[in-house]
Write an enzyme that holds these catalytic residues in place. Structure first.
Site, PDB file in Angstrom:
ATOM      1  N   ARG A 145       0.859  -1.181   0.000  1.00 24.60           N
ATOM      2  CA  ARG A 145       0.000   0.000   0.000  1.00 24.60           C
ATOM      3  C   ARG A 145       0.896   1.232   0.000  1.00 24.60           C
ATOM      4  O   ARG A 145       1.937   1.251   0.686  1.00 24.60           O
ATOM      5  CB  ARG A 145      -0.839   0.071   1.288  1.00 24.60           C
ATOM      6  N   HIS A 159       0.144   6.363   3.954  1.00 20.79           N
ATOM      7  CA  HIS A 159      -1.102   7.152   4.089  1.00 20.79           C
ATOM      8  C   HIS A 159      -1.371   7.501   5.537  1.00 20.79           C
ATOM      9  O   HIS A 159      -0.894   6.849   6.457  1.00 20.79           O
ATOM     10  CB  HIS A 159      -2.300   6.374   3.528  1.00 20.79           C
ATOM     11  N   HIS A 208      -4.737   7.864   8.043  1.00 24.58           N
ATOM     12  CA  HIS A 208      -6.158   7.492   8.144  1.00 24.58           C
ATOM     13  C   HIS A 208      -6.901   8.538   8.966  1.00 24.58           C
ATOM     14  O   HIS A 208      -6.383   8.991  10.004  1.00 24.58           O
ATOM     15  CB  HIS A 208      -6.325   6.174   8.911  1.00 24.58           C
TER      16      HIS A 208
END
Ligand code: BEZ
Ligand code: FE
Length: 283
Positions: free
Chosen positions: A210, A213, A215
């Site tokens: 992934r 990032h 969240h």
């Protein structure tokens, strides 16, 4: 019905649910059965292949527990979780993206401007922005729930070296809808691939990465809670997310913070700035 054939079996199964407890359930089941049967007919599914499918589900059940849900992971890597998020989209609202398995209830409350860096290594980032409605007006008292992986690509639940709730926090936006906190830049990581989903990824010639990032779950009275993620525009996995979570509107270009930006937060350059305004849609 006793004269079941390959052509009438679908209607027979749909009819067996005619007494379903709601119209919606009856509709969803009838479409599910139609697509499942059409799939089996189209690929001429063999008993061995269907047994492999059942074995996959059994293995997913055995490896799942309170801390790990292989079915959610399967839904993620098949793009179904993302598709369900995309179907929830509303005009003028921030796009939704994966919840993932590492959200934790009870993250510690941070003041606006609070610090999550503490003893974490990694590039410091000032994260700031506003929480707005679809028309761009600030939402008073919006609540933000934030979580991320550390610079080694692991969440605290996966890494005994990290303290509980490391890089997790909740904060309330101020009267102008503004929020700000300091953290570190996370790293790309692999979704768990030591179970049946990992086998499926390998068999399908896929990787488990992934892009890095942040969240967020952003919530306020009278608005639909928003679960989303923010990404970074220089990430090598942006176009190859194993769970299809990336949306163009959620990709940030990190700025370079100067001394004035950092002063209220006790941050000295060099550090990065991630700026993002969330927009919630009314319930
Ligand atoms: C996550 O972003 O935390 C995540 C999402 C899907 C699968 C695994 C992890
Ligand atoms: Fe994540």
């Amino acid at each position: 019905m006793r004269n079941i054939t390959r052509d009438n079996i679908t209607q027979a199964v749909i009819g067996s649910f005619g007494g379903a407890e709601s119209e919606r359930l009856r509709f969803v089941l009838s479409r599910l059965i139609t697509h499942l049967h059409d799939f089996a007919r189209e690929v001429e599914l063999t008993p061995e292949e269907w047994k492999a499918g059942i074995d996959f589900l059994c293995r997913a059940g055995k490896i799942s527990d309170d801390a790990r849900n292989e079915f959610i992971l399967a839904s993620d890597i098949l793009g179904l979780s993302s598709l369900v998020d995309l179907l929830q989209g509303a005009a003028g609202a921030t796009e939704r993206s994966n919840l993932g398995p590492f959200h934790a209830e009870g993250s510690p409350a941070l003041p606006v401007g609070g610090d999550l860096i503490r003893s974490n290594d990694g590039e410091p980032v000032l994260v700031r922005g506003r929480v707005l409605d679809q028309a761009g007006a600030p939402i008073l008292g919006a609540q933000l729930d934030f979580w991320q992986a550390a610079a080694n690509g692991l969440y605290w639940q996966q890494d005994p070296q990290q303290p509980r709730y490391n890089l997790y926090g909740t904060l309330r936006a101020d009267a102008q809808g503004r929020y700000a906190f300091t953290t570190i830049r996370p790293a790309p990581y692999n979704v768990p691939y030591d179970g049946p989903v990992g086998d499926l990824l390998r068999a399908g010639g896929r990787h488990a990465w992934r892009p890095a990032h942040f969240h967020f779950i952003v919530a306020a009275d009278g608005y639909r809670p928003l679960t989303t993620e923010l990404y970074f525009d220089d990430d090598r996995y942006l176009d190859a997310d194993a769970v299809f979570g990336v949306r163009e509107s959620l990709v940030l270009a990190l700025g370079n913070g100067d001394a004035e930006d950092g002063r209220p937060y006790g941050l000295k350059p060099p550090f990065r700035v991630a700026q993002f305004d969330f927009r919630l849609d009314a319930e």
